[in-house]
Design an enzyme around this catalytic site. Structure first.
Site, PDB file in Angstrom:
ATOM      1  N   LYS A 189       0.835  -1.208   0.000  1.00 43.74           N
ATOM      2  CA  LYS A 189       0.000   0.000   0.000  1.00 43.74           C
ATOM      3  C   LYS A 189       0.867   1.254   0.000  1.00 43.74           C
ATOM      4  O   LYS A 189       0.645   2.171  -0.798  1.00 43.74           O
ATOM      5  CB  LYS A 189      -0.914  -0.047   1.240  1.00 43.74           C
ATOM      6  CG  LYS A 189      -1.858   1.127   1.375  1.00 43.74           C
ATOM      7  CD  LYS A 189      -3.044   0.769   2.248  1.00 43.74           C
ATOM      8  CE  LYS A 189      -2.789   0.948   3.721  1.00 43.74           C
ATOM      9  NZ  LYS A 189      -2.672   2.358   4.119  1.00 43.74           N
ATOM     10  N   SER A 190       1.854   1.302   0.873  1.00 44.61           N
ATOM     11  CA  SER A 190       2.704   2.507   0.967  1.00 44.61           C
ATOM     12  C   SER A 190       3.424   2.772  -0.347  1.00 44.61           C
ATOM     13  O   SER A 190       3.515   3.912  -0.811  1.00 44.61           O
ATOM     14  CB  SER A 190       3.756   2.331   2.062  1.00 44.61           C
ATOM     15  OG  SER A 190       3.144   2.337   3.316  1.00 44.61           O
ATOM     16  N   GLY A 208      -4.919   8.267   5.348  1.00 39.14           N
ATOM     17  CA  GLY A 208      -4.015   9.254   5.948  1.00 39.14           C
ATOM     18  C   GLY A 208      -2.831   9.533   5.035  1.00 39.14           C
ATOM     19  O   GLY A 208      -2.365  10.674   4.930  1.00 39.14           O
ATOM     20  N   ARG A 230      -8.428  12.734  12.271  1.00 31.16           N
ATOM     21  CA  ARG A 230      -7.014  12.419  12.528  1.00 31.16           C
ATOM     22  C   ARG A 230      -6.152  13.681  12.509  1.00 31.16           C
ATOM     23  O   ARG A 230      -6.414  14.625  11.777  1.00 31.16           O
ATOM     24  CB  ARG A 230      -6.518  11.387  11.493  1.00 31.16           C
ATOM     25  CG  ARG A 230      -7.213  10.045  11.701  1.00 31.16           C
ATOM     26  CD  ARG A 230      -6.745   8.989  10.739  1.00 31.16           C
ATOM     27  NE  ARG A 230      -5.360   8.632  10.945  1.00 31.16           N
ATOM     28  CZ  ARG A 230      -4.678   7.804  10.149  1.00 31.16           C
ATOM     29  NH1 ARG A 230      -5.277   7.281   9.091  1.00 31.16           N
ATOM     30  NH2 ARG A 230      -3.437   7.505  10.404  1.00 31.16           N
ATOM     31  N   SER A 262       7.494   9.663  11.564  1.00 29.38           N
ATOM     32  CA  SER A 262       6.326   9.479  10.708  1.00 29.38           C
ATOM     33  C   SER A 262       6.735   9.571   9.245  1.00 29.38           C
ATOM     34  O   SER A 262       7.223  10.609   8.787  1.00 29.38           O
ATOM     35  CB  SER A 262       5.268  10.548  11.019  1.00 29.38           C
ATOM     36  OG  SER A 262       4.339  10.604   9.951  1.00 29.38           O
ATOM     37  N   GLN A 310       4.728   9.529   6.816  1.00 27.80           N
ATOM     38  CA  GLN A 310       3.785  10.391   6.094  1.00 27.80           C
ATOM     39  C   GLN A 310       4.229  11.845   6.175  1.00 27.80           C
ATOM     40  O   GLN A 310       4.213  12.567   5.175  1.00 27.80           O
ATOM     41  CB  GLN A 310       2.377  10.210   6.653  1.00 27.80           C
ATOM     42  CG  GLN A 310       1.817   8.828   6.358  1.00 27.80           C
ATOM     43  CD  GLN A 310       0.471   8.573   6.992  1.00 27.80           C
ATOM     44  OE1 GLN A 310      -0.034   9.394   7.759  1.00 27.80           O
ATOM     45  NE2 GLN A 310      -0.112   7.426   6.688  1.00 27.80           N
ATOM     46  N   ASP A 361       2.189  -0.863  12.004  1.00 29.88           N
ATOM     47  CA  ASP A 361       0.900  -1.339  11.481  1.00 29.88           C
ATOM     48  C   ASP A 361       0.637  -2.803  11.824  1.00 29.88           C
ATOM     49  O   ASP A 361      -0.489  -3.287  11.652  1.00 29.88           O
ATOM     50  CB  ASP A 361       0.849  -1.161   9.951  1.00 29.88           C
ATOM     51  CG  ASP A 361       0.769   0.316   9.559  1.00 29.88           C
ATOM     52  OD1 ASP A 361       0.415   1.148  10.413  1.00 29.88           O
ATOM     53  OD2 ASP A 361       1.069   0.636   8.399  1.00 29.88           O
ATOM     54  N   LYS A 389      -4.468   6.188  14.584  1.00 31.92           N
ATOM     55  CA  LYS A 389      -4.558   5.525  13.271  1.00 31.92           C
ATOM     56  C   LYS A 389      -6.026   5.542  12.817  1.00 31.92           C
ATOM     57  O   LYS A 389      -6.810   6.343  13.305  1.00 31.92           O
ATOM     58  CB  LYS A 389      -4.007   4.099  13.368  1.00 31.92           C
ATOM     59  CG  LYS A 389      -2.510   4.051  13.668  1.00 31.92           C
ATOM     60  CD  LYS A 389      -1.685   4.613  12.541  1.00 31.92           C
ATOM     61  CE  LYS A 389      -0.199   4.623  12.855  1.00 31.92           C
ATOM     62  NZ  LYS A 389       0.591   5.353  11.875  1.00 31.92           N
ATOM     63  N   ARG A 438      -7.159  -3.234   9.608  1.00 30.66           N
ATOM     64  CA  ARG A 438      -6.188  -4.101  10.285  1.00 30.66           C
ATOM     65  C   ARG A 438      -6.780  -4.763  11.537  1.00 30.66           C
ATOM     66  O   ARG A 438      -6.371  -5.857  11.911  1.00 30.66           O
ATOM     67  CB  ARG A 438      -4.907  -3.334  10.611  1.00 30.66           C
ATOM     68  CG  ARG A 438      -4.261  -2.747   9.360  1.00 30.66           C
ATOM     69  CD  ARG A 438      -2.788  -2.505   9.472  1.00 30.66           C
ATOM     70  NE  ARG A 438      -2.352  -1.639   8.380  1.00 30.66           N
ATOM     71  CZ  ARG A 438      -2.072  -2.046   7.135  1.00 30.66           C
ATOM     72  NH1 ARG A 438      -2.164  -3.322   6.822  1.00 30.66           N
ATOM     73  NH2 ARG A 438      -1.687  -1.186   6.216  1.00 30.66           N
TER      74      ARG A 438
HETATM   75  C1  S3P Z   1       2.437   5.029   6.188  1.00 27.72           C
HETATM   76  C2  S3P Z   1       3.113   5.401   7.318  1.00 27.72           C
HETATM   77  C3  S3P Z   1       2.697   5.005   8.664  1.00 27.72           C
HETATM   78  C4  S3P Z   1       1.705   3.851   8.636  1.00 27.72           C
HETATM   79  C5  S3P Z   1       0.640   4.042   7.604  1.00 27.72           C
HETATM   80  C6  S3P Z   1       1.254   4.160   6.221  1.00 27.72           C
HETATM   81  C7  S3P Z   1       2.944   5.509   4.891  1.00 27.72           C
HETATM   82  O1  S3P Z   1       2.086   6.108   9.297  1.00 27.72           O
HETATM   83  O2  S3P Z   1       1.126   3.666   9.897  1.00 27.72           O
HETATM   84  O3  S3P Z   1      -0.243   2.936   7.598  1.00 27.72           O
HETATM   85  O4  S3P Z   1       2.580   4.938   3.835  1.00 27.72           O
HETATM   86  O5  S3P Z   1       3.727   6.461   4.885  1.00 27.72           O
HETATM   87  P1  S3P Z   1       2.959   7.310   9.954  1.00 27.72           P
HETATM   88  O6  S3P Z   1       3.818   7.849   8.909  1.00 27.72           O
HETATM   89  O7  S3P Z   1       1.953   8.296  10.435  1.00 27.72           O
HETATM   90  O8  S3P Z   1       3.707   6.693  11.071  1.00 27.72           O
END
Ligand code: S3P
Length: 428
Positions: free
Chosen positions: A21-22, A93, A121, A166, A168, A314, A341, A388
């Site tokens: 996914k990421s 997110g 969030r 993080s 993200q 996760d 989350k 999840r």
């Molecule tokens: C993700 C980063 C993680 C993770 C999320 C996906 C990403 O969050 O928990 O499911 O794809 O960058 P954080 O960056 O807020 O830790």
């Protein structure tokens, strides 16, 4: 949707988990910034990553799909256009935070919104450093929550020490820094997933990683390229734990991404006595990939804390299931990020596993579990709308006496739409 699950026989066979996914999010967003045609093979077709696709389409990027592959035709970063409507980030997110970073530096106006969970969030973690770069962003509660309104402008690179690890936030700042004035330097307290760094480097950005410090020099155009998305270790984790717990199991998981910043779950399960072999390691586009052979094993309790937490953040809900059935005490601490989350995952997993008979005690930043191999009893449980949590409860249900009914089972469509089908096939 409800799912009724009974105790299972061994998990057997060969599977590939859902695509990562990421990496899928990043592949579609970054490719949309590269002039020309990019190809993404094995793109995750799930609700979250489709949110990123539809946002990029609304910004004028041409994205077509052929099976599990995407073809992206873009005019480049400067070719993005103001969207005619609110960008809907759904439950994602990653979409909202990455898009906010990208759009803070585009010369037009955007509004980003999401579903009820996403609009609750925290966004200050991303809006604050972006504002320090000069960005104009507004949101509910003084910019703390979506919907967010972004009026893009030219930004200044900054040096920013992130208070929480993080990926993200880091990725949002890198996107904002792509054509800022001056370097963008980010220092992480612990290493979070580094797919953005890998991908930007593969696309020709001037990016340097030195321990916990990432430096991006602006000005280089991203090059269109071809990506192959590996299997998602976060999706594979449900099957890895399932096969570890159900006696007589032997499962081969093919083509799973085992990037160091994501593979904490394997280390912890092996520490708990798990039988996991990593085979056929290779590197594709800067990402390490392997096949995993998992056999059932007797697990014992463990402690999970410190800098491994972002490397398995996760996977903590499914790890809680492994800990419930492992002999002895397990403790997770330093994981308060779980509270923000898709749902409060500490509260959700403690309440739902508690209903199934697990001795689990919630703490502010984690939980402790008194585990035992036969502690689970089927019950009526719920996903809290969180993919999840739904998938973790299903694995618990495979190991429980009697029958378990999971409410809100449709949540799996966020990251793993084929989950129920694959689980049924594997347990046959
Ligand atoms: C993700 C980063 C993680 C993770 C999320 C996906 C990403 O969050 O928990 O499911 O794809 O960058 P954080 O960056 O807020 O830790």
């Amino acid at each position: 949707m409800q799912k009724v699950i009974k105790r299972s026989g061994p998990l057997k066979g060969e599977i590939t988990a859902a695509a990562d996914k990421s990496i899928s999010h990043r592949a579609v967003i970054f490719s949309s910034l590269a002039r020309g045609e990019s190809i993404i093979r094995n793109f995750l077709q799930a609700a979250d990553t489709l949110s990123s696709c539809s946002c990029m389409r609304q910004l004028g990027v041409n994205i077509t799909r052929d099976g599990s592959n995407l073809k992206i035709n873009s005019q480049g970063l400067n070719g993005l256009k103001e969207a005619p409507d609110v960008l809907d980030c759904g439950n994602s997110g990653t979409t909202m935070r990455l898009m906010t970073g990208l759009l803070a530096a585009r010369p037009f106006f955007t509004v980003l919104s999401g579903d009820e969970s996403l609009n609750g969030r925290p966004m200050k973690r991303v809006t604050q450093p972006l504002q320090a770069m000069g960005a104009k962003i507004w949101g509910r509660k003084e910019g703390a929550y979506p919907p967010l309104a972004v009026k893009g402008k030219e930004l200044e690179g900054i040096k920013y020490s992130m208070p929480v690890a993080s990926a993200q936030v880091k990725s949002a700042l890198l996107l904002a820094g792509l054509n800022a004035r001056g370097d963008t330097v980010i220092i992480e307290p612990e290493r979070s997933r580094d797919h953005s760094e890998n991908m930007l480097a593969a696309m020709g950005a001037d990016i340097e990683v030195n321990g916990h410090e990432i430096r991006l020099k602006p000005g280089r155009d991203l090059q269109a390229t071809e990506f192959l998305v590996p299997g998602d270790i976060s999706s594979a984790a449900f099957f890895i734990v399932g096969a570890s717990l159900v006696s007589g199991s032997e499962l081969l998981l093919k083509d799973i991404g085992i990037n160091f910043t994501r593979s904490g779950i394997i280390e912890v399960l092996i520490n708990m006595g798990g039988n996991i072999k990593i085979e056929n390691r290779r590197n594709i586009g800067g990402e390490e990939i392997a096949d995993l052979v998992v056999k059932s094993a007797e697990l014992h309790g463990t402690r999970v804390e410190g800098d491994i937490i972002p490397r398995l953040i996760d996977e903590i809900p499914i790890l809680a299931v492994a800990m419930a059935l492992a002999k002895g005490e397990s403790i997770v601490s330093g994981a308060s990020e779980l509270r923000v989350k898709e749902t409060d995952r500490i509260a959700a997993i403690c309440s739902e596993l508690g209903k199934m008979g697990v001795k689990i005690q919630e703490s502010e930043d984690g939980f402790s579990i008194q585990g035992s191999p036969d502690c689970l009893t089927g019950n009526k449980v719920k996903s809290h709308g969180d993919h999840r949590i739904a998938m973790s409860l299903a694995i618990a249900a495979l190991c429980a006496e009697g029958e378990t009914t999971i409410d809100g089972a449709e949540a799996v469509s966020i990251s793993f739409p084929e989950y129920w089908e694959l689980l049924e096939k594997t347990c046959r």
